[in-house]
Design a protein around this motif. Structure first.
Motif, PDB file in Angstrom:
ATOM      1  N   ALA A  20      33.365  26.228  47.637  1.00  6.46           N
ATOM      2  CA  ALA A  20      33.492  25.544  46.353  1.00  6.46           C
ATOM      3  C   ALA A  20      32.392  25.992  45.393  1.00  6.46           C
ATOM      4  CB  ALA A  20      33.447  24.033  46.554  1.00  6.46           C
ATOM      5  N   GLU A  21      31.174  26.155  45.916  1.00  7.55           N
ATOM      6  CA  GLU A  21      30.060  26.603  45.083  1.00  7.55           C
ATOM      7  C   GLU A  21      30.284  28.036  44.604  1.00  7.55           C
ATOM      8  OE1 GLU A  21      26.646  26.818  42.910  1.00  7.55           O
ATOM      9  OE2 GLU A  21      27.632  25.040  43.760  1.00  7.55           O
ATOM     10  N   ARG A  22      30.822  28.881  45.471  1.00  9.41           N
ATOM     11  CA  ARG A  22      31.122  30.259  45.082  1.00  9.41           C
ATOM     12  C   ARG A  22      32.167  30.296  43.966  1.00  9.41           C
ATOM     13  NH1 ARG A  22      34.014  35.030  48.537  1.00  9.41           N
ATOM     14  NH2 ARG A  22      35.675  33.478  48.485  1.00  9.41           N
ATOM     15  N   GLU A  23      33.157  29.403  44.022  1.00  5.41           N
ATOM     16  CA  GLU A  23      34.171  29.350  42.976  1.00  5.41           C
ATOM     17  C   GLU A  23      33.567  28.880  41.654  1.00  5.41           C
ATOM     18  OE1 GLU A  23      37.754  29.530  40.920  1.00  5.41           O
ATOM     19  OE2 GLU A  23      37.035  30.498  42.744  1.00  5.41           O
ATOM     20  N   ARG A  24      32.644  27.912  41.726  1.00  9.18           N
ATOM     21  CA  ARG A  24      31.967  27.456  40.509  1.00  9.18           C
ATOM     22  C   ARG A  24      31.160  28.597  39.884  1.00  9.18           C
ATOM     23  NH1 ARG A  24      31.392  22.558  43.460  1.00  9.18           N
ATOM     24  NH2 ARG A  24      29.394  23.243  44.333  1.00  9.18           N
ATOM     25  N   GLU A  25      30.483  29.382  40.731  1.00  8.04           N
ATOM     26  CA  GLU A  25      29.702  30.513  40.225  1.00  8.04           C
ATOM     27  C   GLU A  25      30.613  31.578  39.616  1.00  8.04           C
ATOM     28  OE1 GLU A  25      27.341  31.930  43.446  1.00  8.04           O
ATOM     29  OE2 GLU A  25      26.008  30.182  43.452  1.00  8.04           O
ATOM     30  N   ARG A  26      31.767  31.797  40.250  1.00  9.37           N
ATOM     31  CA  ARG A  26      32.705  32.788  39.724  1.00  9.37           C
ATOM     32  C   ARG A  26      33.187  32.370  38.336  1.00  9.37           C
ATOM     33  NH1 ARG A  26      37.657  33.643  38.606  1.00  9.37           N
ATOM     34  NH2 ARG A  26      38.246  31.501  39.139  1.00  9.37           N
ATOM     35  N   ARG A  27      33.510  31.095  38.179  1.00  9.45           N
ATOM     36  CA  ARG A  27      33.988  30.613  36.891  1.00  9.45           C
ATOM     37  C   ARG A  27      32.893  30.687  35.829  1.00  9.45           C
ATOM     38  NH1 ARG A  27      37.621  25.244  38.405  1.00  9.45           N
ATOM     39  NH2 ARG A  27      39.239  26.359  39.589  1.00  9.45           N
ATOM     40  N   HIS A  28      31.670  30.365  36.217  1.00  5.06           N
ATOM     41  CA  HIS A  28      30.543  30.447  35.277  1.00  5.06           C
ATOM     42  C   HIS A  28      30.324  31.886  34.844  1.00  5.06           C
ATOM     43  CE1 HIS A  28      26.667  29.738  33.402  1.00  5.06           C
ATOM     44  NE2 HIS A  28      26.141  30.687  34.168  1.00  5.06           N
ATOM     45  N   ARG A  29      30.389  32.803  35.797  1.00  4.97           N
ATOM     46  CA  ARG A  29      30.210  34.213  35.485  1.00  4.97           C
ATOM     47  C   ARG A  29      31.286  34.685  34.500  1.00  4.97           C
ATOM     48  NH1 ARG A  29      27.584  38.308  38.231  1.00  4.97           N
ATOM     49  NH2 ARG A  29      28.293  40.408  37.684  1.00  4.97           N
ATOM     50  N   ALA A  30      32.520  34.310  34.766  1.00  2.58           N
ATOM     51  CA  ALA A  30      33.614  34.708  33.892  1.00  2.58           C
ATOM     52  C   ALA A  30      33.434  34.126  32.492  1.00  2.58           C
ATOM     53  CB  ALA A  30      34.950  34.260  34.492  1.00  2.58           C
ATOM     54  N   TYR A  31      32.934  32.885  32.428  1.00  2.00           N
ATOM     55  CA  TYR A  31      32.711  32.232  31.137  1.00  2.00           C
ATOM     56  C   TYR A  31      31.640  32.966  30.334  1.00  2.00           C
ATOM     57  CZ  TYR A  31      30.924  28.827  27.783  1.00  2.00           C
ATOM     58  OH  TYR A  31      30.488  28.213  26.638  1.00  2.00           O
ATOM     59  N   ARG A  91      31.618  38.906  25.306  1.00  2.00           N
ATOM     60  CA  ARG A  91      32.655  39.792  24.760  1.00  2.00           C
ATOM     61  C   ARG A  91      33.140  39.287  23.390  1.00  2.00           C
ATOM     62  NH1 ARG A  91      36.205  43.110  27.572  1.00  2.00           N
ATOM     63  NH2 ARG A  91      35.760  41.971  29.517  1.00  2.00           N
ATOM     64  N   GLU A  92      33.362  37.992  23.296  1.00  2.00           N
ATOM     65  CA  GLU A  92      33.829  37.425  22.030  1.00  2.00           C
ATOM     66  C   GLU A  92      32.772  37.547  20.941  1.00  2.00           C
ATOM     67  OE1 GLU A  92      35.098  33.451  22.638  1.00  2.00           O
ATOM     68  OE2 GLU A  92      36.854  33.988  23.828  1.00  2.00           O
ATOM     69  N   LEU A 116      22.231  33.970  24.928  1.00  2.00           N
ATOM     70  CA  LEU A 116      23.464  34.551  25.467  1.00  2.00           C
ATOM     71  C   LEU A 116      23.155  35.853  26.212  1.00  2.00           C
ATOM     72  CD1 LEU A 116      26.482  33.984  25.575  1.00  2.00           C
ATOM     73  CD2 LEU A 116      26.753  35.342  23.486  1.00  2.00           C
ATOM     74  N   PHE A 117      22.271  36.656  25.645  1.00  2.00           N
ATOM     75  CA  PHE A 117      21.846  37.886  26.307  1.00  2.00           C
ATOM     76  C   PHE A 117      21.140  37.561  27.624  1.00  2.00           C
ATOM     77  CE2 PHE A 117      18.815  41.737  26.082  1.00  2.00           C
ATOM     78  CZ  PHE A 117      19.662  42.493  26.871  1.00  2.00           C
ATOM     79  N   ALA A 118      20.270  36.554  27.601  1.00  2.00           N
ATOM     80  CA  ALA A 118      19.550  36.148  28.812  1.00  2.00           C
ATOM     81  C   ALA A 118      20.514  35.647  29.888  1.00  2.00           C
ATOM     82  CB  ALA A 118      18.522  35.070  28.479  1.00  2.00           C
ATOM     83  N   GLU A 119      21.534  34.898  29.479  1.00  2.00           N
ATOM     84  CA  GLU A 119      22.518  34.407  30.442  1.00  2.00           C
ATOM     85  C   GLU A 119      23.262  35.570  31.105  1.00  2.00           C
ATOM     86  OE1 GLU A 119      23.536  31.438  31.691  1.00  2.00           O
ATOM     87  OE2 GLU A 119      21.748  30.577  30.790  1.00  2.00           O
ATOM     88  N   LEU A 120      23.548  36.601  30.310  1.00  2.00           N
ATOM     89  CA  LEU A 120      24.199  37.778  30.876  1.00  2.00           C
ATOM     90  C   LEU A 120      23.292  38.472  31.883  1.00  2.00           C
ATOM     91  CD1 LEU A 120      26.801  39.519  30.637  1.00  2.00           C
ATOM     92  CD2 LEU A 120      25.548  40.929  28.993  1.00  2.00           C
ATOM     93  N   VAL A 121      22.022  38.558  31.561  1.00  2.00           N
ATOM     94  CA  VAL A 121      21.048  39.186  32.464  1.00  2.00           C
ATOM     95  C   VAL A 121      20.943  38.394  33.765  1.00  2.00           C
ATOM     96  CG1 VAL A 121      18.592  39.697  32.780  1.00  2.00           C
ATOM     97  CG2 VAL A 121      19.740  40.300  30.640  1.00  2.00           C
TER      98      VAL A 121
END
Length: 287
Positions: free
Chosen positions: A200-211, A217-218, A263-268
């Motif tokens: 479940a935690e891995r899925e939350r991380e995957r969704r956060h990463r995608a977000y 990108r936007e 936003l840049f820091a979050e990507l890093v």
């Protein structure tokens, strides 16, 4: 635990003795100590034969065979410990348990479902491969019937429980026995008990990463996003220094004020290398 629940997937433990009238009737081995090879042969035979026939083939008494199977089912017994660890001394908690011993534990421990485990190994021709631990050996010469037992241990890179890595040579992780320097003493029983939470935690991380990726990108547009992605790869591969990456990267977010920098820091923060990630974030704070 009944003896027949023991190690249902154990195979290839030894060559079976031919069934003869002599060893069926004599009980010639009744008083002899049980060797490691005897234990393995007992398990292999008991998998698909009635116990009276097993006892006869081994030249032992039925009660002795029944008692021995019970000991081999008990994780606290010396017989079980020897079966799993081949009689070798326990490794210290700070030394990584070898892949061979970890695989033996998975194969010989009747409390574990062997089909839930996978081995990632280096193939000489096809590179990294992944195989289920209960897969039959159809390609490596020798008597072992399980591929993971026939596989040379130096080729093993990682071992998985379902999708979670529980042993990693490079990271010195062992979450089967709880050894190594990266596992914090976690053992396989805890991994199995908490797997749903981990998933479940891995899925939350995957969704956060995608977000985060989609937000960047936007904000930048497809062209600038693609350029930043190339820069990030060059920096992670050592072809671009951190200072240059940060200076050039921040330019993409000019005009967005503090939101763009964050936003840049979050990507890093999505970068897999922890040391590099920390260095880049420190550099962003300094700019």
């Amino acid at each position: 635990m009944g003896p027949f629940l023991l190690l249902l997937l154990l195979a290839g433990a030894g060559v079976r003795r031919p069934l003869t009238r002599r060893n069926m009737q004599s009980g010639e081995n009744t008083l002899l100590p049980w060797t490691l090879e005897d234990d393995r042969e007992l398990i292999a035979l008991a998998r698909d034969r009635p116990l009276p026939e097993v006892a006869a083939q081994l030249g032992r008494g039925l009660q002795g065979v029944t008692r021995r199977l019970a000991k081999l089912s008990d994780p606290d017994s010396a017989a079980y410990e020897r079966l799993v660890n081949k009689g070798e001394d326990q490794e210290t908690a700070t030394k990584l348990r070898p892949a061979k011993e970890v695989i033996q534990r998975l194969v010989w421990d009747g409390a574990l479902s062997l089909g839930d485990f996978y081995v990632a190994f280096e193939d000489r021709f096809d590179g990294m491969q992944r195989v289920r631990c209960d897969a039959a050996n159809e390609s490596i010469k020798g008597k072992e019937r399980l591929f993971v037992l026939a596989l040379p241990s130096h080729r093993v890179r990682q071992i998985y429980y379902k999708e979670r890595v529980v042993w990693d040579r490079e990271e010195r992780l062992d979450n089967v026995f709880g050894t190594g320097i990266a596992g914090e003493g976690v053992k396989i029983e805890e991994v199995i008990a908490t797997y749903a939470e981990w998933e479940a935690e891995r899925e939350r991380e995957r969704r956060h990463r995608a977000y985060i990726v989609e937000s960047v990108r936007e904000a930048l547009g497809d062209e600038d996003f693609a350029e930043l992605k190339v820069m990030s790869k060059e920096m992670q591969e050592g072809r671009l220094d951190v200072a240059g990456y940060v200076r050039r990267g921040l330019r993409y977010f000019e005009g967005m004020d503090a939101y763009g920098v964050e936003l840049f820091a979050e990507l890093v923060r999505l970068m897999p290398d922890a040391a590099l990630r920390a260095e880049v974030l420190q550099r962003i704070d300094a700019e």
